[in-house]
Design a protein around this motif. Sequence first.
Motif, PDB file in Angstrom:
ATOM      1  N   ARG A 181       0.837  -1.206   0.000  1.00  0.00           N
ATOM      2  CA  ARG A 181       0.000   0.000   0.000  1.00  0.00           C
ATOM      3  C   ARG A 181       0.866   1.247   0.000  1.00  0.00           C
TER       4      ARG A 181
ATOM      5  N   ILE B 145       0.733   4.112  -2.757  1.00  0.00           N
ATOM      6  CA  ILE B 145       0.488   5.512  -2.425  1.00  0.00           C
ATOM      7  C   ILE B 145       1.605   6.379  -2.993  1.00  0.00           C
ATOM      8  N   ARG B 146       2.845   5.945  -2.810  1.00  0.00           N
ATOM      9  CA  ARG B 146       3.997   6.717  -3.283  1.00  0.00           C
ATOM     10  C   ARG B 146       3.965   6.926  -4.791  1.00  0.00           C
TER      11      ARG B 146
ATOM     12  N   ASN C 187       1.154   6.747  -6.584  1.00  0.00           N
ATOM     13  CA  ASN C 187      -0.188   7.191  -6.955  1.00  0.00           C
ATOM     14  C   ASN C 187      -0.871   6.171  -7.864  1.00  0.00           C
TER      15      ASN C 187
ATOM     16  N   TRP D 150      -6.636   7.200  -2.131  1.00  0.00           N
ATOM     17  CA  TRP D 150      -5.475   8.055  -1.874  1.00  0.00           C
ATOM     18  C   TRP D 150      -5.180   8.994  -3.020  1.00  0.00           C
ATOM     19  N   ARG D 151      -5.624   8.686  -4.218  1.00  0.00           N
ATOM     20  CA  ARG D 151      -5.396   9.601  -5.334  1.00  0.00           C
ATOM     21  C   ARG D 151      -6.169  10.898  -5.092  1.00  0.00           C
TER      22      ARG D 151
ATOM     23  N   TYR E 297      -4.182  13.398  -2.302  1.00  0.00           N
ATOM     24  CA  TYR E 297      -2.943  14.142  -2.516  1.00  0.00           C
ATOM     25  C   TYR E 297      -3.150  15.647  -2.371  1.00  0.00           C
TER      26      TYR E 297
ATOM     27  N   ARG F  19      -9.163   8.191   8.069  1.00  0.00           N
ATOM     28  CA  ARG F  19      -8.159   7.328   7.452  1.00  0.00           C
ATOM     29  C   ARG F  19      -7.817   6.149   8.361  1.00  0.00           C
TER      30      ARG F  19
ATOM     31  N   ASP G  68      -2.626   4.348   6.972  1.00  0.00           N
ATOM     32  CA  ASP G  68      -2.540   5.600   6.220  1.00  0.00           C
ATOM     33  C   ASP G  68      -1.967   6.715   7.088  1.00  0.00           C
TER      34      ASP G  68
ATOM     35  N   GLN H 138       1.730   6.191   7.303  1.00  0.00           N
ATOM     36  CA  GLN H 138       2.386   6.559   6.055  1.00  0.00           C
ATOM     37  C   GLN H 138       2.488   8.076   5.925  1.00  0.00           C
TER      38      GLN H 138
ATOM     39  N   ASP I 109       5.791  10.469   5.776  1.00  0.00           N
ATOM     40  CA  ASP I 109       5.975  11.437   4.698  1.00  0.00           C
ATOM     41  C   ASP I 109       6.195  12.833   5.260  1.00  0.00           C
TER      42      ASP I 109
END
Length: 119
Positions: free
Chosen positions: A28, A32-33, A35, A47-48, A51, A88, A92, A95, A99
């Motif tokens: 996942r 996510i990284r 996209n 997740w798209r 952003y 979330r 998530d 993550q 980030d």
Amino acid sequence: MRDDVELLEHATSIRGDISDHVACGYCRANMIRTNASCPWCRTEMVWRNLYGFLDGLKGTIGGSAAKGTDHQSLANLLTFWQEYEMTRSRSDLGQFAKDLCTDSSLAAHVKRGLENQVA
């Protein structure tokens, strides 16, 4: 099976059974990284859509809210975070925290704040 396998959240409702559209935390995070869309049905993932939200949250942290001069911006920052945290999954949140902690512009902002701190 790994403990961190979760059902992937699709951005739109899907017809049919998607119960096998799952991924572990590592996969996942990679999705996510990059996209990525769902690897099984190629549908856009939740997740798209996030952003822009996450970039807005980072911008608020580094903007007028960080200066502490605009109380409304500070309140908006807390509202943004609360909305994210409540909607979330735990993975998530982890993550995003990773980030956020490795974001070079935010690190520079924190460094400036520490340097300008009154002793």
